[in-house]
Design a protein around this motif. Structure first.
Motif, PDB file in Angstrom:
ATOM      1  N   ALA A  81     -37.702 -15.467   2.211  1.00 38.62           N
ATOM      2  CA  ALA A  81     -37.969 -16.277   1.030  1.00 38.62           C
ATOM      3  C   ALA A  81     -38.346 -15.426  -0.186  1.00 38.62           C
ATOM      4  N   LEU A  82     -38.555 -14.160   0.010  1.00 37.43           N
ATOM      5  CA  LEU A  82     -38.983 -13.273  -1.063  1.00 37.43           C
ATOM      6  C   LEU A  82     -37.869 -13.100  -2.091  1.00 37.43           C
ATOM      7  N   PHE A 131     -43.494  -4.417   3.860  1.00 37.13           N
ATOM      8  CA  PHE A 131     -43.820  -5.802   3.518  1.00 37.13           C
ATOM      9  C   PHE A 131     -44.724  -6.438   4.572  1.00 37.13           C
ATOM     10  N   THR A 132     -44.382  -6.242   5.847  1.00 36.87           N
ATOM     11  CA  THR A 132     -45.194  -6.856   6.911  1.00 36.87           C
ATOM     12  C   THR A 132     -46.610  -6.293   6.916  1.00 36.87           C
ATOM     13  N   SER A 133     -46.749  -5.031   6.560  1.00 36.80           N
ATOM     14  CA  SER A 133     -48.083  -4.441   6.468  1.00 36.80           C
ATOM     15  C   SER A 133     -48.902  -5.155   5.396  1.00 36.80           C
ATOM     16  N   ASP A 134     -48.303  -5.386   4.246  1.00 36.55           N
ATOM     17  CA  ASP A 134     -48.982  -6.133   3.179  1.00 36.55           C
ATOM     18  C   ASP A 134     -49.232  -7.574   3.595  1.00 36.55           C
ATOM     19  N   GLU A 194     -39.169  -8.870  -6.016  1.00 38.48           N
ATOM     20  CA  GLU A 194     -40.269  -8.479  -5.140  1.00 38.48           C
ATOM     21  C   GLU A 194     -39.771  -7.612  -3.986  1.00 38.48           C
ATOM     22  N   LYS A 195     -38.570  -7.907  -3.487  1.00 40.26           N
ATOM     23  CA  LYS A 195     -38.000  -7.078  -2.423  1.00 40.26           C
ATOM     24  C   LYS A 195     -37.713  -5.674  -2.945  1.00 40.26           C
ATOM     25  N   LYS A 196     -37.314  -5.591  -4.216  1.00 45.52           N
ATOM     26  CA  LYS A 196     -36.986  -4.290  -4.803  1.00 45.52           C
ATOM     27  C   LYS A 196     -38.197  -3.360  -4.787  1.00 45.52           C
ATOM     28  N   LYS A 197     -39.378  -3.921  -4.966  1.00 50.58           N
ATOM     29  CA  LYS A 197     -40.621  -3.148  -4.923  1.00 50.58           C
ATOM     30  C   LYS A 197     -40.735  -2.426  -3.580  1.00 50.58           C
ATOM     31  N   TYR A 198     -40.486  -3.149  -2.501  1.00 51.11           N
ATOM     32  CA  TYR A 198     -40.579  -2.563  -1.157  1.00 51.11           C
ATOM     33  C   TYR A 198     -39.410  -1.618  -0.881  1.00 51.11           C
ATOM     34  N   ASP A 199     -38.204  -1.996  -1.373  1.00 50.85           N
ATOM     35  CA  ASP A 199     -37.038  -1.119  -1.196  1.00 50.85           C
ATOM     36  C   ASP A 199     -37.256   0.219  -1.896  1.00 50.85           C
TER      37      ASP A 199
END
Length: 177
Positions: free
Chosen positions: A130-131, A101-104, A135-140
């Motif tokens: 705040a995500l 996420f931080t990279s994006d 949207e978090k699931k995408k990164y997980d």
């Protein structure tokens, strides 16, 4: 037991002597000449004198010292080659969902906004909290895929940790680990 032993682990290849520069070869030769002549200088005086003589030395005078330095550097490179190969062959641990996420997040910032790293990390942390869950699931999911590939790869170099477009993985139905 008054002596302390270092608990620091010895790094592979640390026993190999690093190469000397041309200046150090020159300095060592000058030191030997001074010893033969009986000159005894303080370290600072010797450093000033050898530095001045090195600066005034022409290319022809420096050439033998540069050749020694090149030879020493080649020796060092050949002795270190097996250790560097080990390091290159190691597969890096995959990034976590937050790191992806931080990279994006960094990609969305302007150059001026990226100038202070601590502020970027604070902003990324707030944005991560705040995500939404979807949207978090995408990164997980992406992190889980990379972790599974990393575990299955073992010692091979098949896994890369390049953070690429995760848009391809949005529709994936894999669950978290």
């Amino acid at each position: 037991m008054s002596t302390k032993q270092s608990k620091k682990a010895v790094k592979p290849g640390s026993h190999i002597k690093r190469p000397l520069s041309a200046y150090f070869y020159f300095s060592n030769q000058l030191r030997e000449q001074y010893k033969k002549q009986g000159k005894q200088l303080a370290v600072t005086e010797f450093a000033k004198e050898s530095g001045g003589k090195w600066k005034s030395l022409n290319e022809k005078g420096r050439k033998p010292f540069e050749l020694k330095a090149q030879t020493d550097k080649m020796r060092y490179e050949t002795e270190m080659a097996p250790y560097r190969k080990e390091k290159e062959d190691k597969v890096k641990r995959p990034p976590s969902a937050y790191i992806l996420f931080t990279s994006d997040f960094r990609k969305t910032l302007t150059v001026k906004e990226r100038s202070k790293v601590t502020q970027v990390i604070r902003d990324a942390s707030v944005a991560w909290k705040a995500l939404g869950a979807t949207e978090k699931k995408k990164y997980d999911t992406k992190a889980a895929e990379l972790k599974a590939a990393w575990k299955s790869a073992g010692d091979s170099k098949a896994v890369t940790n390049d953070v690429k477009d995760e848009d391809d993985d949005e529709d994936s139905d894999e669950s978290d680990e």
